[in-house]
Design a protein around this motif. Structure first.
Motif, mmCIF file in Angstrom:
data_model
loop_
_atom_site.group_PDB
_atom_site.id
_atom_site.type_symbol
_atom_site.label_atom_id
_atom_site.label_comp_id
_atom_site.label_asym_id
_atom_site.label_seq_id
_atom_site.Cartn_x
_atom_site.Cartn_y
_atom_site.Cartn_z
ATOM 1 N N ILE A 196 1.848 -16.154 -2.579
ATOM 2 C CA ILE A 196 1.676 -14.842 -1.947
ATOM 3 C C ILE A 196 0.192 -14.511 -1.906
ATOM 4 C CG2 ILE A 196 2.178 -12.379 -2.097
ATOM 5 C CD1 ILE A 196 4.703 -13.143 -3.704
ATOM 6 N N CYS A 197 -0.302 -14.189 -0.731
ATOM 7 C CA CYS A 197 -1.682 -13.729 -0.579
ATOM 8 C C CYS A 197 -1.675 -12.215 -0.518
ATOM 9 C CB CYS A 197 -2.316 -14.313 0.682
ATOM 10 S SG CYS A 197 -2.637 -16.081 0.566
ATOM 11 N N ALA A 198 -2.270 -11.584 -1.526
ATOM 12 C CA ALA A 198 -2.345 -10.129 -1.589
ATOM 13 C C ALA A 198 -3.489 -9.629 -0.710
ATOM 14 C CB ALA A 198 -2.551 -9.689 -3.036
ATOM 15 N N PRO A 199 -3.497 -8.334 -0.395
ATOM 16 C CA PRO A 199 -4.594 -7.781 0.412
ATOM 17 C C PRO A 199 -5.960 -8.072 -0.203
ATOM 18 C CG PRO A 199 -2.824 -6.179 0.192
ATOM 19 C CD PRO A 199 -2.462 -7.318 -0.713
ATOM 20 N N GLY A 200 -6.925 -8.382 0.668
ATOM 21 C CA GLY A 200 -8.272 -8.681 0.212
ATOM 22 C C GLY A 200 -8.543 -10.143 -0.022
ATOM 23 N N THR A 201 -7.515 -10.973 0.048
ATOM 24 C CA THR A 201 -7.693 -12.421 -0.121
ATOM 25 C C THR A 201 -8.186 -13.030 1.194
ATOM 26 O OG1 THR A 201 -6.006 -12.577 -1.834
ATOM 27 C CG2 THR A 201 -6.461 -14.583 -0.608
ATOM 28 N N ALA A 202 -9.025 -14.037 1.096
ATOM 29 C CA ALA A 202 -9.512 -14.732 2.294
ATOM 30 C C ALA A 202 -8.331 -15.253 3.118
ATOM 31 C CB ALA A 202 -10.422 -15.887 1.889
ATOM 32 N N ASP A 203 -8.481 -15.219 4.419
ATOM 33 C CA ASP A 203 -7.405 -15.640 5.321
ATOM 34 C C ASP A 203 -6.968 -17.071 4.994
ATOM 35 O OD1 ASP A 203 -5.673 -16.157 7.377
ATOM 36 O OD2 ASP A 203 -7.171 -16.049 8.969
ATOM 37 N N VAL A 209 4.028 -27.678 3.370
ATOM 38 C CA VAL A 209 5.023 -28.026 2.348
ATOM 39 C C VAL A 209 5.259 -26.902 1.344
ATOM 40 C CG1 VAL A 209 4.635 -30.503 2.529
ATOM 41 C CG2 VAL A 209 3.253 -29.179 0.936
ATOM 42 N N ALA A 210 4.361 -25.912 1.250
ATOM 43 C CA ALA A 210 4.497 -24.835 0.267
ATOM 44 C C ALA A 210 4.750 -23.511 0.987
ATOM 45 C CB ALA A 210 3.241 -24.743 -0.597
ATOM 46 N N PRO A 211 5.817 -22.792 0.656
ATOM 47 C CA PRO A 211 6.073 -21.485 1.280
ATOM 48 C C PRO A 211 4.925 -20.511 1.015
ATOM 49 C CG PRO A 211 8.008 -22.256 0.078
ATOM 50 C CD PRO A 211 6.882 -23.170 -0.297
ATOM 51 N N LEU A 212 4.499 -19.812 2.051
ATOM 52 C CA LEU A 212 3.326 -18.944 1.966
ATOM 53 C C LEU A 212 3.612 -17.634 2.684
ATOM 54 C CD1 LEU A 212 0.233 -18.508 1.439
ATOM 55 C CD2 LEU A 212 -0.184 -19.694 3.604
ATOM 56 N N ARG A 213 3.233 -16.527 2.039
ATOM 57 C CA ARG A 213 3.425 -15.208 2.650
ATOM 58 C C ARG A 213 2.172 -14.354 2.476
ATOM 59 N NH1 ARG A 213 7.115 -17.854 3.844
ATOM 60 N NH2 ARG A 213 9.355 -17.433 3.730
ATOM 61 N N LEU A 214 1.902 -13.477 3.443
ATOM 62 C CA LEU A 214 0.858 -12.455 3.347
ATOM 63 C C LEU A 214 1.572 -11.121 3.180
ATOM 64 C CD1 LEU A 214 -0.496 -14.908 4.897
ATOM 65 C CD2 LEU A 214 -1.998 -13.213 5.937
ATOM 66 N N LEU A 215 1.458 -10.498 2.009
ATOM 67 C CA LEU A 215 2.242 -9.311 1.705
ATOM 68 C C LEU A 215 1.362 -8.178 1.180
ATOM 69 C CD1 LEU A 215 5.299 -10.907 -0.174
ATOM 70 C CD2 LEU A 215 5.089 -10.410 2.264
ATOM 71 N N SER A 216 1.827 -6.945 1.352
ATOM 72 C CA SER A 216 1.198 -5.794 0.728
ATOM 73 C C SER A 216 1.620 -5.743 -0.743
ATOM 74 C CB SER A 216 1.637 -4.509 1.438
ATOM 75 O OG SER A 216 3.014 -4.257 1.178
ATOM 76 N N TRP A 217 0.945 -4.898 -1.531
ATOM 77 C CA TRP A 217 1.316 -4.810 -2.944
ATOM 78 C C TRP A 217 2.715 -4.237 -3.117
ATOM 79 C CZ3 TRP A 217 -0.412 -7.587 -6.657
ATOM 80 C CH2 TRP A 217 -1.734 -8.063 -6.621
ATOM 81 N N ASP A 218 3.127 -3.314 -2.269
ATOM 82 C CA ASP A 218 4.497 -2.800 -2.348
ATOM 83 C C ASP A 218 5.504 -3.916 -2.077
ATOM 84 O OD1 ASP A 218 3.695 -0.247 -2.987
ATOM 85 O OD2 ASP A 218 3.838 0.522 -0.932
ATOM 86 N N GLU A 219 5.201 -4.745 -1.094
ATOM 87 C CA GLU A 219 6.087 -5.872 -0.779
ATOM 88 C C GLU A 219 6.090 -6.900 -1.913
ATOM 89 O OE1 GLU A 219 5.814 -6.033 4.095
ATOM 90 O OE2 GLU A 219 4.156 -6.832 2.905
ATOM 91 N N ILE A 220 4.922 -7.105 -2.521
ATOM 92 C CA ILE A 220 4.838 -8.052 -3.635
ATOM 93 C C ILE A 220 5.679 -7.567 -4.805
ATOM 94 C CG2 ILE A 220 3.281 -9.058 -5.364
ATOM 95 C CD1 ILE A 220 1.088 -8.974 -3.175
#
Length: 267
Positions: free
Chosen positions: A140-147, A163-174
């Motif tokens: 999970i890439c939280a807000p503020g992480t490099a693209d 091969v690795a599941p990846l998501r860009l989420l807000s802290w509420d979603e995390i």
């Protein structure tokens, strides 16, 4: 044969390479080089466009094998080395550049890794690659992480995106995603050593910013902080190194547990 650096396909690939907004809008990202494009095809990635320089690719066995594959696929177009280079982010794209769709891999059982405002693309790519190797179930890439879909991250990750599941989420979603998980945050002043944690249980690991450490949102979400004990006078480790050490400890514990379970079943 595409020859012009002003060609629409060249311009689109270049826009994807340079703009995070364009990558989000198109839900696509750019990969370069024989190995990365070959790995993407092997993983079943959706190739949306590829430009390739036949003479450059045919110079090596791996390149020639890729060239044969690209010639048989739609939306894969021959181009001059100059046109390929104009679309690329690097000076030496090895005669091939492609746009691929963001993979939509479902989460798997196992550790959850949260990247908290990690800024260096090399660190992000290293963590993605280590997570894939350590069998992490979701990154999970939280807000503020490099693209994570920038060209620099894609090169450093070396195919981990596929091969690795990846998501860009807000802290509420995390917070919602991690319900039922014990959340550990790596911190130089952590409450316990990373190897004292029982990583066989549902767990999540937060790795914080290289310079400033954990964000306030990360600290609020974490149940415990952990540290990597060090014998020398060094204050802290590179984020990519620290995260990798902890992820592979989690893998070791789960592997030992699997081995013990298999042994018990054979008694």
């Amino acid at each position: 044969m595409i020859t012009s650096t002003a060609n629409q396909h060249v311009k689109w690939l270049r826009a994807l390479a340079e703009s995070a907004r364009e990558r989000r809008r198109e839900r696509s990202f750019v990969i370069e080089g024989v190995r990365l494009v070959s790995d993407a095809l092997a993983a079943g990635a959706e190739l949306r466009l590829a430009l390739y320089a036949p003479d450059q690719l045919s110079a090596t066995a791996a390149g020639a094998a890729l060239l044969e594959r690209l010639r048989a696929l739609p939306r894969c177009l021959p181009a001059t080395p100059t046109a390929v280079a104009a679309a690329a982010d690097t000076e030496q794209p090895q005669g091939v550049i492609a746009a691929v769709a963001w993979p939509e891999l479902p989460p798997r059982p196992g550790l959850r890794l949260v990247l908290d405002e990690i800024q260096d693309p090399g660190n992000v790519g290293t963590l993605l690659r280590s997570a894939a190797a350590a069998g992490v179930g979701l990154i999970i890439c939280a807000p503020g992480t490099a693209d994570p879909f920038s060209p620099k991250v894609a090169r450093a990750a070396m195919g981990a995106h596929f091969v690795a599941p990846l998501r860009l989420l807000s802290w509420d979603e995390i917070a919602t995603e991690l319900i039922g998980y014990t959340v550990y945050a790596a911190d130089s002043a952590g409450a316990q050593p990373y190897y004292a944690v029982d990583w066989r249980q549902p767990a999540a690991l937060i790795i914080g910013n290289e310079a400033h450490g954990l964000s306030a949102a990360a600290r609020a979400l974490a149940h415990q902080t952990i540290t990597i004990p060090m014998a020398g006078p060094i204050e802290s480790l590179n984020a990519g190194v620290a995260g990798s050490i902890i992820m592979f400890e989690a893998l070791r514990q789960r592997s030992d547990n699997t081995h013990l379970a298999a042994t018990d079943n054979n008694v």
